[in-house]
Design an enzyme around this catalytic site. Structure first.
Site, mmCIF file in Angstrom:
data_model
loop_
_atom_site.group_PDB
_atom_site.id
_atom_site.type_symbol
_atom_site.label_atom_id
_atom_site.label_comp_id
_atom_site.label_asym_id
_atom_site.label_seq_id
_atom_site.Cartn_x
_atom_site.Cartn_y
_atom_site.Cartn_z
ATOM 1 N N GLY A 157 74.742 -21.829 54.763
ATOM 2 C CA GLY A 157 76.079 -22.323 55.076
ATOM 3 C C GLY A 157 77.100 -21.204 55.025
ATOM 4 O O GLY A 157 76.781 -20.064 55.339
ATOM 5 N N LEU A 158 78.301 -21.553 54.588
ATOM 6 C CA LEU A 158 79.387 -20.587 54.501
ATOM 7 C C LEU A 158 79.622 -19.881 55.827
ATOM 8 O O LEU A 158 79.718 -18.670 55.892
ATOM 9 C CB LEU A 158 79.116 -19.535 53.416
ATOM 10 C CG LEU A 158 79.160 -20.024 51.972
ATOM 11 C CD1 LEU A 158 78.882 -18.880 51.035
ATOM 12 C CD2 LEU A 158 80.505 -20.644 51.666
ATOM 13 N N CYS A 159 79.618 -20.660 56.901
ATOM 14 C CA CYS A 159 79.928 -20.028 58.168
ATOM 15 C C CYS A 159 80.893 -20.931 58.952
ATOM 16 O O CYS A 159 80.719 -21.188 60.129
ATOM 17 C CB CYS A 159 78.677 -19.728 58.971
ATOM 18 S SG CYS A 159 77.495 -21.054 58.987
ATOM 19 N N GLY A 160 81.897 -21.439 58.240
ATOM 20 C CA GLY A 160 82.926 -22.214 58.909
ATOM 21 C C GLY A 160 82.382 -23.513 59.482
ATOM 22 O O GLY A 160 81.481 -24.116 58.912
#
Lengths: 293, 136
Positions: free
Chosen positions: A86-89
């Site tokens: 994750g952590l990709c907007g």
């Protein structure tokens, strides 16, 4: 009213968060460059292959290949290409929104990337298979996926195969897209991130018959699976380029936000510190005045 | 002015060659094909081998891998997994790759692996052939 110690502690924690997001941004930026280059490098090949295939299938006469067979049913397999992390907007949630539009009962999912299979499991959809692909996708990984869906299609388990992936447009823009993969009945001259050229359609109109060497069955038999393999490979490259770009942008804004918070907190901290000093001074002078009298 | 052909050679990594030429000789699956302008439209598979391009009086040789060639009267499009001009081939590296691939063939391999080994063997052989013939 928080004490100066509380604020100091918060500043420290925000600072370390900023450090992490900054590091992730750097990593994503360097990976992004590589992924973008390879995604862009693959496009001429994909364009040319599309063009060739469009012309060839047009001129192959009444030759039919199992992968070209158009069937009436509406059972559908979807290759969902998402990221592992994750952590990709909004990258993955946009993808999932696209996937969620499909009919739950008539669709089976073939996932590449962990986020996709998590989504499928969470929403209780059907999962046929799960594949993984590395940071720099390998052709062999694409081939495995492509083989699997070709097999499903040939056996008649599904009548259509689509791909949902994130098309890389530029660093700031990535667009989730659903494109049909099988059947190859009418090949659209649109592939991974590539618009078909107009000149090809002019050429196809001319009634030139192609010769095939050794013969259509052999050439198409080799070309069609290769086309699909490569198409999937290109999709993987595009998805990776999108993922790293999205992550870089997301991490950059996270770092910026953290810096802003640090700035605000520092201001508040200094105000509080000054207020404390003033208060102490006041106390001392008041005490002195009381003693003096 | 002589008639010309537009030759495009594209690999998954890059567009290797895109120029207007006079003649192309390519390794078709059923033997060498010499292509001049106004060739009949033809679609063929190509095998790893030597591809010759004639432009003016200069002849250039490239080593190509397996792939497909689409030929019309005005252009030749080649899709292949490898294309490298003879000047860029490192003979020692190619020789090394050939020996490795031949050694690997002795082992027991899965279908997948043996296809990969055969491909790399064909690639290195094609490179060596081109390099040796155009040494001077």
């Amino acid at each position: 009213m928080p004490s100066t110690r509380d604020i100091r502690r918060r500043i420290r924690s925000v600072k370390s968060t900023a450090q992490i997001t900054k590091a992730m941004q750097m990593v994503a930026a360097s990976k992004m460059r590589r992924a973008q280059l390879s995604a862009l490098a693959g496009r001429p090949y994909a364009t040319l292959m599309n063009k060739v295939l469009a012309e060839v299938t047009h001129h192959a006469g009444d030759f039919n290949h199992p992968l070209m067979e158009v069937r009436q049913g509406d059972r559908r397999a979807v290759v969902l290409i998402s990221s592992d992390r994750g952590l990709c907007g909004g990258l993955n949630s946009n993808l999932m929104r696209e996937a969620g539009k499909l009919d739950k009962d008539k669709t089976v999912f073939v996932c590449a990337g962990r986020k996709g299979s998590q989504f499928v499991a969470r929403t209780k959809r059907k999962l046929a298979a799960e594949f993984t692909y590395k940071d720099t996708p390998l052709f062999a990984e694409a081939r495995a996926i492509s083989r699997f869906v070709q097999e499903m299609f040939r056996k008649g388990e599904v009548d259509h195969v689509d791909v949902i992936y994130t098309n890389f447009i530029n660093t700031l823009t990535q667009k989730p897209e659903r494109v049909p993969l099988l059947p190859l009945g009418e090949i659209r001259a649109v592939g991974a991130g590539v618009e078909g050229e107009d000149s090809s359609s002019e050429l196809t109109k001319g009634a030139v018959e192609f010769l095939f060497e050794p013969d259509p069955a052999n050439v198409l038999g080799a070309l069609l699976p290769h086309y699909l393999n490569f198409q999937i490979y290109q999709f993987l490259l595009e998805a990776k380029a999108s993922e790293h770009s999205a992550r870089m942008v997301a991490m950059k804004s996270a770092t910026d936000n953290a810096k802003q918070i640090i700035k605000d907190l520092t201001l508040e901290y200094n105000k509080l510190r000054q207020a404390n000093i003033t208060r102490e001074l006041l106390e001392i002078t008041t005490a002195q005045m009381a003693m003096g009298n | 002015m002589a008639e010309t052909l537009k030759l495009e050679i594209v690999t998954p990594e890059e567009t290797v060659y895109s120029e207007v030429v006079e003649m192309v000789t390519l390794p078709g699956i059923e033997g060498e094909l010499g292509i001049y302008p106004h060739h009949v439209p033809l679609m063929t598979q190509i095998v790893a081998g030597e591809l010759l391009v004639r432009k003016g009086n200069v002849e250039t040789a490239l080593a190509v891998g397996e792939g497909f060639a689409e030929i019309t009267g005005t252009h030749v499009s080649i899709l292949t997994d490898m294309a490298i001009s003879s000047a860029e081939i490192d003979e020692a590296v190619a020789e090394e790759a050939r020996r490795k691939a031949e050694a690997r063939l002795e082992e027991k391999l899965s279908v997948e692996e043996s296809a990969a080994v055969h491909a790399s063997l064909a690639h290195s052989l094609a490179k060596l052939k081109v390099k040796r013939r155009h040494r001077n």
